[in-house]
Design a protein around this motif. Structure first.
Motif, mmCIF file in Angstrom:
data_model
loop_
_atom_site.group_PDB
_atom_site.id
_atom_site.type_symbol
_atom_site.label_atom_id
_atom_site.label_comp_id
_atom_site.label_asym_id
_atom_site.label_seq_id
_atom_site.Cartn_x
_atom_site.Cartn_y
_atom_site.Cartn_z
ATOM 1 N N THR A 168 84.346 81.227 -21.950
ATOM 2 C CA THR A 168 83.705 80.114 -21.557
ATOM 3 C C THR A 168 83.261 79.468 -20.726
ATOM 4 O O THR A 168 82.352 79.154 -20.259
ATOM 5 C CB THR A 168 84.241 79.251 -23.065
ATOM 6 O OG1 THR A 168 84.385 79.843 -24.075
ATOM 7 C CG2 THR A 168 83.680 77.622 -23.007
ATOM 8 N N LEU A 169 84.461 79.493 -19.806
ATOM 9 C CA LEU A 169 84.593 78.879 -18.325
ATOM 10 C C LEU A 169 83.361 79.793 -17.587
ATOM 11 O O LEU A 169 82.797 79.239 -16.433
ATOM 12 C CB LEU A 169 85.740 78.560 -17.880
ATOM 13 C CG LEU A 169 86.725 77.745 -18.492
ATOM 14 C CD1 LEU A 169 88.158 77.578 -17.867
ATOM 15 C CD2 LEU A 169 85.993 76.260 -18.369
ATOM 16 N N GLY A 170 83.664 81.029 -17.696
ATOM 17 C CA GLY A 170 82.771 81.991 -17.048
ATOM 18 C C GLY A 170 81.457 81.748 -17.395
ATOM 19 O O GLY A 170 80.501 81.889 -16.392
ATOM 20 N N ASP A 171 81.053 81.469 -18.481
ATOM 21 C CA ASP A 171 79.483 81.484 -18.889
ATOM 22 C C ASP A 171 78.896 80.200 -18.878
ATOM 23 O O ASP A 171 77.628 80.045 -18.487
ATOM 24 C CB ASP A 171 79.495 82.370 -20.303
ATOM 25 C CG ASP A 171 79.634 83.514 -20.345
ATOM 26 O OD1 ASP A 171 79.521 84.283 -19.320
ATOM 27 O OD2 ASP A 171 80.118 84.053 -21.572
ATOM 28 N N ARG A 178 82.263 80.590 -11.938
ATOM 29 C CA ARG A 178 81.239 81.506 -12.373
ATOM 30 C C ARG A 178 81.750 82.601 -11.510
ATOM 31 O O ARG A 178 81.436 83.852 -12.321
ATOM 32 C CB ARG A 178 79.790 81.061 -12.005
ATOM 33 C CG ARG A 178 79.756 79.668 -12.868
ATOM 34 C CD ARG A 178 79.564 79.886 -14.486
ATOM 35 N NE ARG A 178 79.212 78.608 -15.001
ATOM 36 C CZ ARG A 178 77.844 78.482 -15.339
ATOM 37 N NH1 ARG A 178 76.885 79.398 -15.097
ATOM 38 N NH2 ARG A 178 77.405 77.209 -16.046
ATOM 39 N N SER A 179 81.769 82.740 -10.071
ATOM 40 C CA SER A 179 81.599 83.760 -9.583
ATOM 41 C C SER A 179 82.875 84.701 -10.066
ATOM 42 O O SER A 179 82.669 85.989 -9.962
ATOM 43 C CB SER A 179 81.796 83.533 -8.125
ATOM 44 O OG SER A 179 82.926 82.867 -7.604
ATOM 45 N N PHE A 180 84.129 84.482 -10.332
ATOM 46 C CA PHE A 180 85.287 85.116 -10.751
ATOM 47 C C PHE A 180 84.835 85.860 -11.752
ATOM 48 O O PHE A 180 84.927 87.130 -12.103
ATOM 49 C CB PHE A 180 86.435 84.254 -10.948
ATOM 50 C CG PHE A 180 87.622 84.902 -11.640
ATOM 51 C CD1 PHE A 180 88.497 85.817 -10.929
ATOM 52 C CD2 PHE A 180 87.746 84.855 -12.890
ATOM 53 C CE1 PHE A 180 89.473 86.584 -11.572
ATOM 54 C CE2 PHE A 180 88.602 85.463 -13.747
ATOM 55 C CZ PHE A 180 89.379 86.424 -12.909
ATOM 56 N N TRP A 181 84.253 85.206 -12.976
ATOM 57 C CA TRP A 181 84.002 85.827 -14.182
ATOM 58 C C TRP A 181 82.929 87.046 -13.933
ATOM 59 O O TRP A 181 83.107 88.177 -14.677
ATOM 60 C CB TRP A 181 83.344 84.842 -15.029
ATOM 61 C CG TRP A 181 83.203 85.257 -16.666
ATOM 62 C CD1 TRP A 181 81.818 85.361 -17.380
ATOM 63 C CD2 TRP A 181 84.124 86.105 -17.462
ATOM 64 N NE1 TRP A 181 82.018 86.091 -18.599
ATOM 65 C CE2 TRP A 181 83.355 86.314 -18.595
ATOM 66 C CE3 TRP A 181 85.690 86.214 -17.144
ATOM 67 C CZ2 TRP A 181 83.918 87.118 -19.668
ATOM 68 C CZ3 TRP A 181 85.929 87.004 -18.439
ATOM 69 C CH2 TRP A 181 85.234 87.270 -19.710
ATOM 70 N N GLY A 182 82.054 87.292 -12.863
ATOM 71 C CA GLY A 182 81.307 88.296 -12.776
ATOM 72 C C GLY A 182 81.805 89.208 -12.431
ATOM 73 O O GLY A 182 81.198 90.578 -12.271
ATOM 74 N N LYS A 183 83.417 89.108 -11.940
ATOM 75 C CA LYS A 183 84.133 90.471 -11.532
ATOM 76 C C LYS A 183 84.998 90.906 -12.469
ATOM 77 O O LYS A 183 85.702 91.753 -12.141
ATOM 78 C CB LYS A 183 84.694 89.853 -10.014
ATOM 79 C CG LYS A 183 83.784 89.407 -8.902
ATOM 80 C CD LYS A 183 84.653 88.788 -7.743
ATOM 81 C CE LYS A 183 83.455 87.963 -6.772
ATOM 82 N NZ LYS A 183 84.541 87.187 -5.925
ATOM 83 N N VAL A 184 84.963 90.515 -13.660
ATOM 84 C CA VAL A 184 85.653 90.991 -14.583
ATOM 85 C C VAL A 184 85.197 91.752 -15.392
ATOM 86 O O VAL A 184 83.729 91.468 -15.982
ATOM 87 C CB VAL A 184 86.413 89.578 -15.641
ATOM 88 C CG1 VAL A 184 86.894 90.212 -16.562
ATOM 89 C CG2 VAL A 184 87.010 88.709 -14.606
ATOM 90 N N GLY A 185 85.473 93.085 -15.596
ATOM 91 C CA GLY A 185 84.812 94.250 -16.403
ATOM 92 C C GLY A 185 84.997 93.861 -17.579
ATOM 93 O O GLY A 185 83.996 94.001 -18.364
#
Length: 628
Positions: A168-171, A178-185
């Motif tokens: 939720t925080l990533g989206d 935001r930038s961290f969540w883009g690096k989570v596969g």
């Protein structure tokens, strides 16, 4: 690591439109090469589950540590502390994109899987998680929750809550997530109380960043989203404090939860000692300081050495009712000063920027405004072991820079230092150098006006926010404008309210503006958003100068993937050279010590101060109230 929790003021919140335009500052090329990097990375033995994790080496504190070294395990609980913020607020949700919340909330009312020790460059110890484990190259990280971890309403923290919070925080959360969540596969449950994140890029810091993401309660948000939350939708947290009372725009009161689940943890022993923390809001800094003098506030932080020396001799100080404490630290100076927008001509020419730096008579300005008491920032990481060294680059630093020698500005490899004046108001020698640089760049004085070959005069606008915390910026620019007049340059000073400033800053609508970037002893992924290529032209990014340097990005890459601190320091010193010799910012003075004026009843350990000095992890975190 992002140093936002060291900042005394709330970060500007960008619009939802800007957020949707940019979900990830990280470079696209990192995504496309991630699989190859992971395949060729040197294999190391897998880590065992541990009570803590450090960026390099092992945590300093053993598994059976009693308390943080700068906390007092015998500190009494109780008392009330009142602090002040300049500005206002319209939200109590520090995680949503819309609205402005008191900056302290995300640190005092919510917790993460791991917690920091501010006596180590970047080390985390178990908080909501009892243990952490990583892959051989930190390509994944796994956390195991403590069975007793609970939200403030008494319900347990579950793996489902953890996964939902990351997603939720990533989206839809604030841009900072935001930038961290883009690096989570992938993120997946691996046991009754365990969760694993696998990354899609090679980046050793990601395992630690994951440990610092706040955890929210999924059930609270069934049927609604963070972005649609109303004023009464206060996110439930797990931290020692809960919101007890509030009046939007005026104040908010936090109460220590007597049923806080983690009060017996070593990481929490001797912390969160006040029963009540009240945050009051003021229209400007001067009014807030007057409230403190009347002892309506418990403490204030003073950032001006001249004010500290001359304006804290009022009766309450003389009686001993208010104490003046100075807190040293070992963290970098960071960069404070007037950033130049290289997206605009002629500031895209390094010679023009160099001329403007020479024209800024720091020694005279510093003497006039601070009594010469505050030393100047000499580089982005000055005042720390991460700072570039004087003279030519040597050793590993030189090896890192040499492949980019054709693109680096003069002084990067050979050695660069800021110009110094003789302290007089005229600054003749530096103005002569400035004029020569301008001539070399194609600018000449005609009828008292500096013009280029097309007879276009050089006019600049400096954009300033109406904020008491940086009120000296206007005074500096008034002095500076008179120096620029002698070069034939017109400088217009525009001072606007916060809302207007936030919009214009996000659109890079300025020639110069005041910038403060606090840097830590563990710089990491946030460096991409500060000086990365992908962030340079992204509205709302923190790369205000618009720097686009493949050399700078290569140094950040090396910093993030260094397996020992020696390599990390070399890469950071090389980055420091690139940024400083880039002549992007006119630096002013550094805050070499923390200055806190406080009621005599507020106490702290004077025999063991954290290397990071003052910050929210110090005050109010480990202070306590004690009647004399």
């Amino acid at each position: 690591m992002n140093p936002s929790l060291l900042s005394p003021s709330n970060e500007a919140v960008n619009s939802k439109k800007v957020a949707l335009m940019r979900l990830d500052f990280f470079r696209t090329k990192a995504r496309t090469t991630a699989a190859i990097l992971l395949l060729v990375a040197p294999q190391m033995p897998a880590a065992e589950p541990s009570h803590g994790i450090a960026m390099y080496g092992d945590p300093a504190l053993p598994p059976d540590f009693v308390s943080l070294p700068y906390a007092n395990p015998n500190a009494p609980k109780g008392g009330k502390v009142v602090t002040g913020n300049v500005g206002s607020y319209d939200s109590l949700n520090p995680f949503a994109l819309k609205g402005s919340s008191p900056w302290q909330l995300r640190f005092l009312t919510h917790e993460s899987l791991m917690g920091r020790s501010w006596d180590e460059p970047f080390t985390l110890y178990g908080l909501l998680a009892e243990s952490v484990e990583t892959g051989p190259n930190r390509e994944w990280v796994e956390f195991t929750l403590r069975p007793e971890a609970a939200f403030s309403d008494g319900t347990p923290v579950t793996v489902e809550d953890v996964i939902w919070s990351f997603e939720t925080l990533g989206d839809e959360g604030n841009l900072r997530y935001r930038s961290f969540w883009g690096k989570v596969g992938t993120i997946e449950q691996t046991g009754p109380r365990s969760v694993r994140l696998t990354f899609n890029v090679q980046d050793r810091e990601l395992a630690l960043i994951a440990g610092l993401r706040p955890i929210l309660k999924k059930a609270q948000w069934d049927g609604k989203t963070l972005s649609d939350a109303g004023p009464d939708d206060i996110p439930l947290g797990t931290a020692p404090y809960v919101v007890d009372d509030y009046t939007f725009g005026r104040d908010v009161t936090l109460r220590r939860n007597p049923d806080y689940w983690g009060k017996d943890l070593p990481l929490r022993t001797g912390t969160s000692n006040f029963d009540e923390i009240r945050i009051e809001f003021y229209g400007d800094n001067a009014v807030m300081k007057e409230a403190f003098k009347a002892q309506l506030l418990s403490y204030v932080r003073e950032f001006n050495a001249e004010n500290w020396a001359t304006q804290y001799n009022f009766p309450a100080v003389e009686r001993g009712d208010i104490v003046l404490s100075e807190i040293p630290h070992e963290k970098p100076s960071g960069i404070s000063g007037f950033v130049m927008n290289t997206r605009r001509a002629p500031l895209d020419d390094w010679r023009v920027r160099d001329a403007l730096i020479h024209a800024f008579n720091f020694e005279f300005i510093n003497d006039a405004l601070t009594g010469g008491r505050q030393p100047r920032i000499t580089s982005y990481f000055s005042n720390s072991e991460l700072a570039m060294q004087p003279g030519p680059a040597e050793g590993r630093v030189l090896e890192l820079l040499e492949p980019f020698s054709d693109t680096l500005l003069p002084g990067t490899i050979e050695g660069y230092a800021l110009p110094q004046s003789d302290g007089s108001q005229r600054n003749r020698a530096n103005l002569r150098i400035a004029m020569q640089l301008l001539n070399d760049a194609g600018w000449d004085v005609k009828d008292g006006v500096l013009q280029n070959a097309e007879d276009t005069p050089l006019k600049l606008t400096v954009l300033l926010q109406q904020d008491g915390l940086i009120q000296q910026a206007t005074a500096m620019m008034d002095i500076y404008s008179r120096a620029l007049e002698r070069l034939g340059i017109a400088l217009e000073i525009q001072s606007i309210d916060r809302a207007q400033y936030t919009e214009r800053e996000s659109q890079f609508d300025f020639d110069l503006t005041f910038m403060r970037r606090a840097l830590t002893l563990s710089p990491g992924n946030e460096q991409y958003s500060y000086w990365g290529i992908d962030s340079a032209d992204t509205p709302g990014s923190r790369n205000l100068m618009g720097v686009k340097s493949s050399a700078a990005e290569a140094m950040i890459d090396t910093m993030l993937n260094a397996t020992d601190r020696v390599e990390f320091i070399a890469a950071t010193r090389a980055l420091d050279r690139i940024l400083t010799a880039g002549r992007y910012v006119i630096p002013i003075y550094q805050y070499s010590i923390g200055r806190i004026a406080h009621l005599k009843e507020l106490k702290y350990r004077k025999d063991s101060l954290p290397i990071y000095g003052d910050g929210i992890g110090f005050l109010p975190e480990v202070w306590w109230y004690e009647e004399s």
